[in-house]
Design a protein around this motif. Sequence first.
Motif, PDB file in Angstrom:
ATOM      1  N   ARG A 225       0.826  -1.202   0.000  1.00 24.06           N
ATOM      2  CA  ARG A 225       0.000   0.000   0.000  1.00 24.06           C
ATOM      3  C   ARG A 225       0.858   1.249   0.000  1.00 24.06           C
ATOM      4  O   ARG A 225       0.600   2.221  -0.684  1.00 24.06           O
ATOM      5  CB  ARG A 225      -0.883  -0.013   1.244  1.00 24.06           C
ATOM      6  N   TYR A 228       2.357   1.913  -3.260  1.00 24.84           N
ATOM      7  CA  TYR A 228       1.377   2.544  -4.138  1.00 24.84           C
ATOM      8  C   TYR A 228       1.336   4.049  -3.877  1.00 24.84           C
ATOM      9  O   TYR A 228       1.282   4.858  -4.809  1.00 24.84           O
ATOM     10  CB  TYR A 228      -0.004   1.913  -3.908  1.00 24.84           C
ATOM     11  N   GLU A 229       1.363   4.410  -2.594  1.00 23.63           N
ATOM     12  CA  GLU A 229       1.336   5.837  -2.247  1.00 23.63           C
ATOM     13  C   GLU A 229       2.580   6.544  -2.795  1.00 23.63           C
ATOM     14  O   GLU A 229       2.502   7.670  -3.270  1.00 23.63           O
ATOM     15  CB  GLU A 229       1.247   6.014  -0.725  1.00 23.63           C
ATOM     16  N   ARG A 231       4.293   5.664  -5.489  1.00 22.51           N
ATOM     17  CA  ARG A 231       4.197   5.787  -6.933  1.00 22.51           C
ATOM     18  C   ARG A 231       3.173   6.842  -7.323  1.00 22.51           C
ATOM     19  O   ARG A 231       3.400   7.635  -8.227  1.00 22.51           O
ATOM     20  CB  ARG A 231       3.859   4.440  -7.568  1.00 22.51           C
ATOM     21  N   ALA A 232       2.033   6.855  -6.576  1.00 18.69           N
ATOM     22  CA  ALA A 232       1.008   7.856  -6.881  1.00 18.69           C
ATOM     23  C   ALA A 232       1.581   9.265  -6.711  1.00 18.69           C
ATOM     24  O   ALA A 232       1.367  10.135  -7.552  1.00 18.69           O
ATOM     25  CB  ALA A 232      -0.212   7.653  -5.990  1.00 18.69           C
ATOM     26  N   TYR A 235       3.721   9.983  -9.698  1.00 22.48           N
ATOM     27  CA  TYR A 235       2.962  10.233 -10.922  1.00 22.48           C
ATOM     28  C   TYR A 235       2.385  11.651 -10.899  1.00 22.48           C
ATOM     29  O   TYR A 235       2.473  12.385 -11.867  1.00 22.48           O
ATOM     30  CB  TYR A 235       1.785   9.255 -11.056  1.00 22.48           C
ATOM     31  N   ASN A 236       1.718  11.984  -9.805  1.00 27.92           N
ATOM     32  CA  ASN A 236       1.004  13.258  -9.741  1.00 27.92           C
ATOM     33  C   ASN A 236       0.796  13.646  -8.283  1.00 27.92           C
ATOM     34  O   ASN A 236      -0.140  13.183  -7.643  1.00 27.92           O
ATOM     35  CB  ASN A 236      -0.348  13.117 -10.464  1.00 27.92           C
ATOM     36  N   PHE A 238      -0.337  16.259  -6.850  1.00 32.64           N
ATOM     37  CA  PHE A 238      -1.579  16.953  -6.504  1.00 32.64           C
ATOM     38  C   PHE A 238      -2.729  15.971  -6.388  1.00 32.64           C
ATOM     39  O   PHE A 238      -3.537  16.052  -5.464  1.00 32.64           O
ATOM     40  CB  PHE A 238      -1.891  18.019  -7.550  1.00 32.64           C
ATOM     41  N   ALA A 239      -2.771  15.033  -7.340  1.00 28.38           N
ATOM     42  CA  ALA A 239      -3.818  14.021  -7.281  1.00 28.38           C
ATOM     43  C   ALA A 239      -3.617  13.149  -6.043  1.00 28.38           C
ATOM     44  O   ALA A 239      -4.577  12.779  -5.378  1.00 28.38           O
ATOM     45  CB  ALA A 239      -3.799  13.166  -8.542  1.00 28.38           C
ATOM     46  N   ALA A 240      -2.367  12.845  -5.715  1.00 28.43           N
ATOM     47  CA  ALA A 240      -2.087  12.030  -4.540  1.00 28.43           C
ATOM     48  C   ALA A 240      -2.570  12.735  -3.282  1.00 28.43           C
ATOM     49  O   ALA A 240      -3.205  12.135  -2.417  1.00 28.43           O
ATOM     50  CB  ALA A 240      -0.590  11.735  -4.456  1.00 28.43           C
ATOM     51  N   ARG A 241      -2.280  14.031  -3.208  1.00 25.44           N
ATOM     52  CA  ARG A 241      -2.700  14.779  -2.026  1.00 25.44           C
ATOM     53  C   ARG A 241      -4.222  14.801  -1.929  1.00 25.44           C
ATOM     54  O   ARG A 241      -4.798  14.603  -0.861  1.00 25.44           O
ATOM     55  CB  ARG A 241      -2.169  16.221  -2.121  1.00 25.44           C
ATOM     56  N   ALA A 242      -4.903  15.019  -3.057  1.00 28.41           N
ATOM     57  CA  ALA A 242      -6.362  15.014  -3.043  1.00 28.41           C
ATOM     58  C   ALA A 242      -6.896  13.630  -2.692  1.00 28.41           C
ATOM     59  O   ALA A 242      -8.003  13.498  -2.201  1.00 28.41           O
ATOM     60  CB  ALA A 242      -6.900  15.467  -4.401  1.00 28.41           C
ATOM     61  N   GLY A 243      -6.093  12.596  -2.929  1.00 29.52           N
ATOM     62  CA  GLY A 243      -6.489  11.237  -2.598  1.00 29.52           C
ATOM     63  C   GLY A 243      -6.132  10.851  -1.172  1.00 29.52           C
ATOM     64  O   GLY A 243      -6.198   9.679  -0.812  1.00 29.52           O
ATOM     65  N   GLY A 244      -5.706  11.815  -0.373  1.00 27.43           N
ATOM     66  CA  GLY A 244      -5.467  11.558   1.041  1.00 27.43           C
ATOM     67  C   GLY A 244      -4.073  11.062   1.373  1.00 27.43           C
ATOM     68  O   GLY A 244      -3.844  10.519   2.447  1.00 27.43           O
ATOM     69  N   ILE A 245      -3.150  11.212   0.435  1.00 21.45           N
ATOM     70  CA  ILE A 245      -1.781  10.800   0.703  1.00 21.45           C
ATOM     71  C   ILE A 245      -1.017  12.030   1.184  1.00 21.45           C
ATOM     72  O   ILE A 245      -0.849  12.987   0.422  1.00 21.45           O
ATOM     73  CB  ILE A 245      -1.135  10.196  -0.562  1.00 21.45           C
TER      74      ILE A 245
END
Lengths: 370, 507
Positions: A225, A228-229, A231-232, A235-236, A238-245
């Motif tokens: 897990r 994955y965080e 790699r996310a 990759y991006n 901003f998207a990771a942060r919005a996804g709670g990472i």
Amino acid sequence: MNNPTLRRIALALAAPALAVIVAVVVSSIVLIISGSNPIDAYHDMFTNALKLETSIDILNRATPFYISGVAAAIGFRMNLFNIGVEGQYLLAAFFASVVGGAVNLPPVLHVTLVLLVAMAVGASWSGLAGVLKVTRGVNEVISTIMLNFIATGGIIAGLIVVWQDNTGQVNSGTTPLPKSGRMPDLNSWVEVFTRDIGKGRHLTGVLLLAIAVGVAYHLFINRSRMGYEFRASGYNPFAARAGGIAPKKMVLSAMVLSGAIAGLVGMVEVLSDNYRYDQSFVRGLGFQGIAVALLGRNKPAGIAVAALLFGFLDASRGPLQASGSASTEIVVIMQATILLAAVVAYEVVSRARQKNEASTAAALLAGSQS
Amino acid sequence: MANAIELIGITKRFPGVIANDNVNLAVEKGEIHAVCGENGAGKSTLMKILYGMQPPDEGRILVNDEVVTLASPSDAIDLGIGMVHQHFMLADQLTVMENVILGSEPMKHGLIDFDGARTHLKAVAESYGLSIDPDDLVESLEVGERQRVEIIKVLYRGAEVLILDEPTAVLVPQEVEELFNNMRDLKAGGASIIFIDHKLDEVLEIADTITVIRQGPTVATVKPGDVTAHELAELMVGSELPSPQTTASTVTDEVTLEVEDLTVLDVDDRAVVDYVSLKVRRGEILGIAGVEGNGQTELINAITGTEPQASGTLTLLGVDITHADVGTRREAGLAYVPMDRHQEGLLLEAPLWENTALGHHTRPPFAKGIWFDRDGARQRTEEIRRDFDVRTPNVEVPAHALSGGNQQKLIIGKEMSSDPKLLIAAHPTRGIDVGAQAAVWQDIRDARAKGLATLLISADLDELIGLSDTIVVMLRGRLVATLDPATITPRDLGAYMTGVAVAQEAS
């Protein structure tokens, strides 16, 4: 090449193949200009590599390259540039040698202790850069480069005088590790399949550690897990942060993990070669690791191939010098051109792949709808 | 009077989008010409074309009645066209004069001619009535003064046509007044000004001519005396009948999200969200209307937790989440459809099944202990592909290979299938085709029927009126009106959003 799978595989292999071809062409030109015969030089390199002793040498050289490559790759996967693997592994090797030389423990425990000290020192040193980044916004490239200097020119240079072993050796260094702290070589394992290894060559036991690091890296980055965080975020962000990472937590853990692995880079020398840290301790492995990680696309298997390639080139220095077919600098030139060509080739191929993926998806959809 | 600038039949296409569709714009010498339109209407693209940053696909550009080709901003500068960007491009540690001459330093004997520069700068500033001290450090200046430095920088290079890109967006009301005075002085000095704005009260106050662009084409060119504010608002936002029809209300009494006195400050410590309080109930869709740049982005960032708030409390299902991080809020049932799917929504290079996991990767079916469940993720993605009609050959393709509408359906699908309690949806149908739009609307409405509370932000007024149970209007960081979508028309809503209706009530 109508089969999409085939085309994808072809694209994946195209980049490294292209890079090697370019490197061979450029090196040949350099060799011709400098008055050597490239065919002779390559012939010497390959015939040498086929010898058993050279294969052992290549593996011994590739082992620290690989560990160093993985250490750099962990950061790269998150777009963090840990340029400090160099300082981290030297500092780690120094403290691990000091601790290893000062205690007497049963064999397995002794080696484990040395490894743990090395990982802890490497992790704290790079963790420092991570803390600076998340609390003060200091760019990790700058802080890790500066920490490299502090580690080698400051801490090690200062303490090695205090902790050196003055038992009559010319080259001042730490107290050598006792037998229990040494990693046994793997010669007997290899000799099951081959003739006896000559010339006093020993296949380092740290190779097993490097393989374990590779497997752990694969499981972590591709299966866990947290991987994955990582790699996310790479990759991006901003998207990771919005996804709670949480970005800060990611930066800090990436630096700590990268440093922990970096701490193991010097273990070939400490545990299976020289058994101590002295003034001639091998340097530059951290920067080689960056090159190897770039060449291997930060992938566990890719880094292994790149490390072996660099190990092969490094091992060619001796025979080239002995036969006089070319100057040994050609090795460095080849490493540099491979790297440069690889970076360009990967970009070209990745653009081709993106186009290919988009058109394949569109074509498949069009097919399924009609 | 002669035209300083004339754009004829400008068309600019980007993959999948027509940014400008046969746009015509004529700016007379010495006039202040406002270009209005919602975000995404194509104003910025048009200005970039005029400033030589992008070539048009079709159409002609005339400067002083001669056809020109602008290959780069330096061509535009040579022709006397200058641009003041919305975000200032100044070096804080340099003085005003150093900033002004940066990039075109006057040289004398191989050294920078500071005396000559100072004289020239003062002459330029005086002739246009702009007061500034050339030796002040830029970091010591107020926002309005910095903007003046940017304007002087452009004039110093000999510009006679100024493009001001949303100059009032960063200013407080008193500074706006000052800017307008400066603009009048510039006009008196002979300069032509093109300025972009979507606050209609401001446009009506300052402009000589107004051109309205909506989603590509020019809608109208009018004189401020000939139109009422209401008519202008209608031109800008359009007034077609809402297509997403509301169904019977499912609003309950249970409050899902409660926001109290929320304040968010920008880097200059100005309140971009100013004591906002709102409640979203189970089964309710609360629509937030407002022209972009009035604090909606900051409001949703504060609710999702990606940006810090200055004060106020947030309560989700009775639990205080004011200080919870994004991950905790996600796990508590917050779903988020970001306004920019490429920036915040997707991992473009990653396969679809890794994309669907994002934001839910700590819970099954994506997580199995400390491990990432690849099979679970693939299976869930297959379900989303089927249930939300995501057109893709398989779930292994990277997200960038999908079309915009399918990317959006994937995002809606992954957020909806996580059994959320609160959905923050920002422009959920922006830039997607009509078919996908209808599908997204239906998905949101279905979820509402099952008790989802939704906070909807949209620039599409038909969408807002059609979907929302209640609409609040956000203007300059405040909630200025609460409206009933059953009775409001897009025209009246546009008036509230642009500050016209509120201004009328006040006077």
